[in-house]
Design a protein around this motif. Structure first.
Motif, PDB file in Angstrom:
ATOM      1  N   LEU A 150       0.847  -1.191   0.000  1.00  0.00           N
ATOM      2  CA  LEU A 150       0.000   0.000   0.000  1.00  0.00           C
ATOM      3  C   LEU A 150       0.884   1.244   0.000  1.00  0.00           C
ATOM      4  CD1 LEU A 150      -2.663  -1.066   2.655  1.00  0.00           C
ATOM      5  CD2 LEU A 150      -2.856  -1.190   0.162  1.00  0.00           C
ATOM      6  N   ALA A 189      -6.503   4.981   2.934  1.00  0.00           N
ATOM      7  CA  ALA A 189      -7.083   3.753   2.389  1.00  0.00           C
ATOM      8  C   ALA A 189      -7.934   4.070   1.163  1.00  0.00           C
ATOM      9  CB  ALA A 189      -7.916   3.054   3.464  1.00  0.00           C
ATOM     10  N   ASN A 221      -5.673   4.882  -1.764  1.00  0.00           N
ATOM     11  CA  ASN A 221      -5.006   3.678  -2.232  1.00  0.00           C
ATOM     12  C   ASN A 221      -5.909   2.898  -3.179  1.00  0.00           C
ATOM     13  OD1 ASN A 221      -2.253   2.445  -1.239  1.00  0.00           O
ATOM     14  ND2 ASN A 221      -2.974   3.752   0.439  1.00  0.00           N
ATOM     15  N   VAL A 222      -7.167   2.738  -2.785  1.00  0.00           N
ATOM     16  CA  VAL A 222      -8.104   1.968  -3.601  1.00  0.00           C
ATOM     17  C   VAL A 222      -8.473   2.744  -4.867  1.00  0.00           C
ATOM     18  CG1 VAL A 222     -10.371   0.846  -3.654  1.00  0.00           C
ATOM     19  CG2 VAL A 222      -8.987   0.782  -1.564  1.00  0.00           C
ATOM     20  N   LEU A 225     -14.457  -0.208  -0.361  1.00  0.00           N
ATOM     21  CA  LEU A 225     -14.137  -0.259   1.070  1.00  0.00           C
ATOM     22  C   LEU A 225     -15.367  -0.659   1.878  1.00  0.00           C
ATOM     23  CD1 LEU A 225     -11.826   2.869   1.479  1.00  0.00           C
ATOM     24  CD2 LEU A 225     -11.171   0.458   1.661  1.00  0.00           C
ATOM     25  N   LEU A 244     -14.674  -1.877   5.460  1.00  0.00           N
ATOM     26  CA  LEU A 244     -13.755  -0.864   5.973  1.00  0.00           C
ATOM     27  C   LEU A 244     -14.176   0.551   5.584  1.00  0.00           C
ATOM     28  CD1 LEU A 244     -10.293  -2.556   5.261  1.00  0.00           C
ATOM     29  CD2 LEU A 244     -11.513  -2.439   7.434  1.00  0.00           C
ATOM     30  N   ALA A 282     -11.873   4.786   5.769  1.00  0.00           N
ATOM     31  CA  ALA A 282     -11.396   5.298   4.479  1.00  0.00           C
ATOM     32  C   ALA A 282     -10.312   6.360   4.636  1.00  0.00           C
ATOM     33  CB  ALA A 282     -12.573   5.868   3.683  1.00  0.00           C
ATOM     34  N   LEU A 327      -3.488   0.958  10.160  1.00  0.00           N
ATOM     35  CA  LEU A 327      -4.340  -0.203   9.888  1.00  0.00           C
ATOM     36  C   LEU A 327      -3.699  -1.460  10.467  1.00  0.00           C
ATOM     37  CD1 LEU A 327      -5.155   0.464   6.122  1.00  0.00           C
ATOM     38  CD2 LEU A 327      -6.673   0.911   8.067  1.00  0.00           C
ATOM     39  N   GLN A 376      -6.766  -5.491   8.259  1.00  0.00           N
ATOM     40  CA  GLN A 376      -7.365  -4.341   7.570  1.00  0.00           C
ATOM     41  C   GLN A 376      -6.562  -3.975   6.329  1.00  0.00           C
ATOM     42  OE1 GLN A 376      -7.285  -1.626  10.852  1.00  0.00           O
ATOM     43  NE2 GLN A 376      -9.292  -2.246  11.644  1.00  0.00           N
ATOM     44  N   ARG A 386      -7.348  -6.305   3.508  1.00  0.00           N
ATOM     45  CA  ARG A 386      -8.627  -6.037   2.860  1.00  0.00           C
ATOM     46  C   ARG A 386      -8.562  -4.790   1.971  1.00  0.00           C
ATOM     47  NH1 ARG A 386     -13.014  -6.179   7.491  1.00  0.00           N
ATOM     48  NH2 ARG A 386     -11.237  -5.934   8.903  1.00  0.00           N
ATOM     49  N   VAL A 387      -7.774  -3.790   2.389  1.00  0.00           N
ATOM     50  CA  VAL A 387      -7.584  -2.621   1.530  1.00  0.00           C
ATOM     51  C   VAL A 387      -6.871  -3.035   0.239  1.00  0.00           C
ATOM     52  CG1 VAL A 387      -6.411  -0.394   1.286  1.00  0.00           C
ATOM     53  CG2 VAL A 387      -7.585  -0.962   3.420  1.00  0.00           C
ATOM     54  N   ARG A 434      -8.287  -2.652  -3.473  1.00  0.00           N
ATOM     55  CA  ARG A 434      -7.540  -1.935  -4.507  1.00  0.00           C
ATOM     56  C   ARG A 434      -7.411  -2.784  -5.773  1.00  0.00           C
ATOM     57  NH1 ARG A 434      -1.410  -0.040  -3.398  1.00  0.00           N
ATOM     58  NH2 ARG A 434      -1.143  -2.303  -3.349  1.00  0.00           N
TER      59      ARG A 434
END
Length: 361
Positions: A89, A95, A98-99, A121, A126, A130, A137, A141, A144-145, A149
């Motif tokens: 990341l 977050a 990033n996504v 998210l 999550l 955000a 994180l 977590q 999952r981010v 992404r």
């Protein structure tokens, strides 16, 4: 919509990866094997990070890599999402950003990219985090981010490189269950690299076992677990694997003895014995032709049982109740006879792995 990959790559030194993998959309293929087997190399080829020396990679009818035809699609033009082992990341981005990075790179506006990111998210649970940066994180977590992404670009091929390896045992079990749910909803082809047989058995529809750059076995998880094709796989799934030869009439010749195993085919075979299907005898059984003399080389406690490693040939692992270990006087260097319960053995032709892995139907 399928993935078809015939991969041949020679790395620095003398390591060569020569493997074929195929899978239809909506399935998960696990690449299982020891360190150095070529799993991550295969993943890098599929991602476009490493070109082929020979072979071909085709996804949904589009050729991604074919050195003979002079085709090499760059990574940014491939509909591929990647979840790296360390997640990677961007530490300076939230977050959400990033996504949003992937959709933004694919041409969406900043506002639309952030909207897509927020939706993903929310889907991975999550949405309320955000605004956090990666350092705030937890491991689960962050995983999952990273998954959000990868999925936010709507890839046709999802590559996961040891996605659970960095998690502690408790978090790993929970995230594994969540990952299975997200993979069930994914409409493309997913390829998972792992060295953990439990990850492969729980998450995959098809398991491809790599050893020293070659495919040694491929099939459904249950087939891999019950009919391992190599000692490495047998050790992973916790069974003893003994090569032999079917003589006809249900007779199988093993190293040092011969057994009657109903349904045994003629020719080269493998016989799988669960550790609990073996007995230790202090004296030779009446029918010595059905047993092996062995020496104890190790003991490992397992809750209410003990796993006893014995040296033959063949080398075996025997699971005994803790009380039986004391009664028999089992200790390192002690000598016994091993007698199998043949009704619990699984005998099958020694597999061959020539040619590509068959697509799941």
């Amino acid at each position: 919509m399928t993935l078809s990959a015939d991969v041949r790559v020679t790395r620095a030194g003398d390591f060569t990866l020569s493997a074929a993998v195929s899978a239809p959309a909506g399935t998960v293929t696990a690449l299982l094997g020891p360190n150095g087997a070529g799993k991550s190399t295969l993943l890098r080829v599929l991602a476009g990070l490493l070109p082929l020396d020979a072979g071909r990679v085709v996804l949904d009818g589009t050729v991604h890599d074919d050195p003979t035809a002079g085709v090499l699609l760059p990574p940014e033009r491939r509909p591929v999402g990647v979840v790296f082992q360390d997640y990677l990341l961007f530490p300076h981005l939230t977050a959400l950003d990033n996504v949003a990075f992937g959709p933004r790179c694919r041409g969406l506006s900043r506002a639309r990219s952030r909207q897509v990111a927020q939706e993903w998210l929310d889907r991975v649970g999550l949405g309320d985090l955000a605004g956090r940066r990666p350092r705030r994180l937890s491991g689960g977590q962050a995983q999952r981010v990273a998954l959000a992404r990868a999925l936010a670009t709507e890839p046709r091929l999802l590559l996961l490189d040891e996605p659970l390896a960095a998690l502690d045992a408790g978090t790993r079990m929970r995230i594994r269950t969540e990952l299975r749910r997200h993979l069930d909803d994914f409409g493309g082809v997913a390829v998972l690299v792992t060295h953990d047989p439990l990850d492969a058995m729980v998450l995959a529809d098809q398991v491809v076992v790599l050893e020293e750059g070659r495919v040694v076995q491929c099939g459904a998880p249950r087939e891999i677990a019950t009919r391992p094709a190599s000692r490495y796989v047998a050790d992973l799934v916790g069974v003893n694997l003994v090569p032999g030869r079917g003589l006809g009439g249900d007779r199988v010749a093993l190293d040092g003895c011969a057994l009657t195993l109903p349904g045994a085919p003629v020719g080269d075979v493998l016989v799988a014995f669960p550790p609990a299907a073996l007995r230790l005898r202090a004296v030779a059984p009446a029918d010595e032709g059905r047993s092996w003399p062995v020496r104890v080389v190790g003991l490992e406690s397992q809750v209410d049982r003990v796993l006893v490693s014995v040296e033959g040939p063949p080398d075996l692992r025997v699971s005994l109740p803790t009380g039986a270990v004391a009664d028999l006087g089992v200790r390192v260097d002690a000598r016994f006879w091993v007698e199998p319960r043949t009704e619990e053995a699984v005998v099958y032709p020694r597999p061959t792995t020539d040619g590509p892995t068959p697509p799941l139907g």
